[in-house]
Design a protein around this motif. Structure first.
Motif, PDB file in Angstrom:
ATOM      1  N   SER A  11       0.880  -1.167   0.000  1.00  0.00           N
ATOM      2  CA  SER A  11       0.000   0.000   0.000  1.00  0.00           C
ATOM      3  C   SER A  11       0.915   1.214   0.000  1.00  0.00           C
ATOM      4  O   SER A  11       1.869   1.287   0.766  1.00  0.00           O
ATOM      5  N   ASN A  37      -4.376  -1.780  -3.915  1.00  0.00           N
ATOM      6  CA  ASN A  37      -5.616  -1.359  -4.571  1.00  0.00           C
ATOM      7  C   ASN A  37      -6.140  -2.399  -5.562  1.00  0.00           C
ATOM      8  O   ASN A  37      -7.273  -2.296  -6.019  1.00  0.00           O
ATOM      9  N   GLU A  38      -5.323  -3.367  -5.920  1.00  0.00           N
ATOM     10  CA  GLU A  38      -5.696  -4.398  -6.891  1.00  0.00           C
ATOM     11  C   GLU A  38      -6.002  -5.742  -6.233  1.00  0.00           C
ATOM     12  O   GLU A  38      -6.174  -6.742  -6.925  1.00  0.00           O
ATOM     13  N   SER A  54       1.923   4.010   2.774  1.00  0.00           N
ATOM     14  CA  SER A  54       0.898   4.880   2.213  1.00  0.00           C
ATOM     15  C   SER A  54       0.832   6.177   3.012  1.00  0.00           C
ATOM     16  O   SER A  54       1.858   6.784   3.297  1.00  0.00           O
ATOM     17  N   TRP A  62      -6.586   0.203   5.071  1.00  0.00           N
ATOM     18  CA  TRP A  62      -5.606  -0.873   4.937  1.00  0.00           C
ATOM     19  C   TRP A  62      -5.531  -1.762   6.162  1.00  0.00           C
ATOM     20  O   TRP A  62      -5.358  -2.974   6.034  1.00  0.00           O
TER      21      TRP A  62
END
Length: 97
Positions: A11, A37-38, A54, A62
């Motif tokens: 992340s 994100n995937e 992040s 997260w």
């Protein structure tokens, strides 16, 4: 050096550290290197590690996913507030942080 057989979730994928990790990790891990994100679009092995570089504002998003996956977490995000730090402490009682 032994290569670790695990998938790595990042992340903070597009940030400076995320980019650096993407360049370095294939030297040390034989699994997939995945943008957090995937996650919904890929399948992961049973061995996985989460690396978070992040932003503190994304912490809640997260930390929920990390908790669900029950995978080790390397936390590199700065600027976390006291509540978020307590959540990390609580998480560390059940899985590696």
């Amino acid at each position: 050096m032994e290569i670790v057989k695990a998938d790595v979730i990042i992340s903070g994928w597009s940030g400076k550290m995320g980019q650096a990790l993407r360049a370095l990790l294939p030297q040390y891990f034989s699994g997939k290197v995945v943008d957090a994100n995937e996650l919904d679009r890929c399948s992961l092995s049973s061995s996985k590690i989460w690396i978070d570089f992040s932003h503190a504002s994304a912490f809640d998003k997260w930390i929920t996913k990390v908790t669900q996956l029950q995978c080790p977490l390397v936390m590199g995000t700065t600027g976390l507030n006291e509540q978020q730090l307590r959540q990390l402490q609580d998480l560390s009682e059940g899985q590696p942080v």
